[in-house]
Write an enzyme that holds these catalytic residues in place. Structure first.
Site, PDB file in Angstrom:
ATOM      1  N   HIS A   1     -22.407   4.360 -27.271  1.00 48.85           N
ATOM      2  CA  HIS A   1     -21.071   4.511 -27.841  1.00 48.85           C
ATOM      3  C   HIS A   1     -20.038   4.833 -26.760  1.00 48.85           C
ATOM      4  O   HIS A   1     -20.306   5.553 -25.806  1.00 48.85           O
ATOM      5  CB  HIS A   1     -21.054   5.608 -28.903  1.00 48.85           C
ATOM      6  CG  HIS A   1     -21.743   5.226 -30.169  1.00 48.85           C
ATOM      7  ND1 HIS A   1     -21.292   4.205 -30.979  1.00 48.85           N
ATOM      8  CD2 HIS A   1     -22.857   5.714 -30.777  1.00 48.85           C
ATOM      9  CE1 HIS A   1     -22.089   4.088 -32.030  1.00 48.85           C
ATOM     10  NE2 HIS A   1     -23.050   4.984 -31.930  1.00 48.85           N
TER      11      HIS A   1
ATOM     12  N   CYS B   1     -17.801   0.385 -26.279  1.00 48.12           N
ATOM     13  CA  CYS B   1     -16.411   0.102 -26.644  1.00 48.12           C
ATOM     14  C   CYS B   1     -15.455   0.764 -25.646  1.00 48.12           C
ATOM     15  O   CYS B   1     -15.760   1.804 -25.075  1.00 48.12           O
ATOM     16  CB  CYS B   1     -16.122   0.617 -28.047  1.00 48.12           C
ATOM     17  SG  CYS B   1     -17.049  -0.213 -29.353  1.00 48.12           S
TER      18      CYS B   1
END
Length: 249
Positions: free
Chosen positions: A18, A65
């Site tokens: 993440h 991301c």
């Protein structure tokens, strides 16, 4: 890894997981989120790279991301310049999950662990991790590391600075990031050597034409010289020489 490096070494750091952005002193900053939730920020990567021995390079491959801004001040060679903005839509309506933790969810998790009612993300991380928290939070601004020289770091990011990246779950036995799977496929199908620029251009060509909710655009941030440098691979694949001493973590 930095302390063990010698002059001319090529270091390689890989992360698949993440990523997120957060606001710090009025500026949006990117970070990766390890399993303990102790953010590793763009300033931490800047600090690591600034401590490299002479002629050493530090290649970061980030499958997360908002990973386009993870090395501060590196020029863009493929993709969009480093100008981080939060994604316009953090909702995934496709079949693959984005590799991003929403800021509100992350802060709620920290608050439940610290008991603090404080909007300052640094206050929570310092209470939880002390001096092991990002230097962005515990060092005063005048002690922050200087911006990188343009030839010290190499960043291969899974997407643009404001872009979501996705898991590839079509192979349920081996779920992983779509960027990771694409890079592995390119390397397996391409005889060594392959440059950083060639690798990212090929990955953009594959991932950039997917369906709207799976589409991502890998980027390359480094000097022009390092854009044309060979992507680090196992010595058995490239023929080990004195210049192929690669430290991996």
């Amino acid at each position: 890894m930095i302390e063990d490096a010698d002059e001319g070494d090529r270091l390689f750091f890989y992360f698949s997981g993440h990523g997120m952005t957060f606001c710090h002193h009025g500026e949006t900053k990117p970070a990766i989120v390890p399993c303990d939730d102790n953010l590793i920020t763009c300033m931490d990567f800047r600090y690591c790279v600034s401590r490299l021995p002479e002629k050493a390079t530090f290649t970061i491959m980030a499958d997360s991301c908002n990973s386009g801004g993870l090395i501060d001040q590196e020029p863009v060679q493929v993709g969009q310049p480093y100008y981080v903005q939060p994604p316009k839509d953090q909702t995934c309506v496709g079949k693959n999950k984005p590799k991003m933790i929403p800021y509100e969810s992350y802060m709620a998790n920290l608050s439940s662990r610290t008991g603090l009612n404080d909007p300052d993300i640094g206050a929570h991380l310092i209470q939880l991790f002390g001096s092991e928290a990002s230097i962005m939070f515990w060092l005063p601004p005048h002690q922050h590391p200087e911006p990188l020289k343009s030839d010290q770091g190499i960043l291969l990011s899974g997407g643009e600075p404001d872009e979501l990246t996705f898991e590839d779950r079509r192979d349920i036995r081996n779920p992983c990031g779509a960027f990771t799977k694409t890079v592995v496929a390119i390397l397996n199908g391409h005889p060594a050597p392959i440059t950083n620029r060639q690798l990212i251009v090929n990955a953009r060509g594959i991932l950039g034409i997917k369906d709207e909710y799976e589409r991502q655009h890998p980027c390359l941030y480094c000097s022009r010289e390092n854009a044309n440098a060979v992507f680090p691979r196992k010595a058995s694949e490239i023929g080990e020489t004195s210049e192929d001493h690669v430290l991996e973590e």
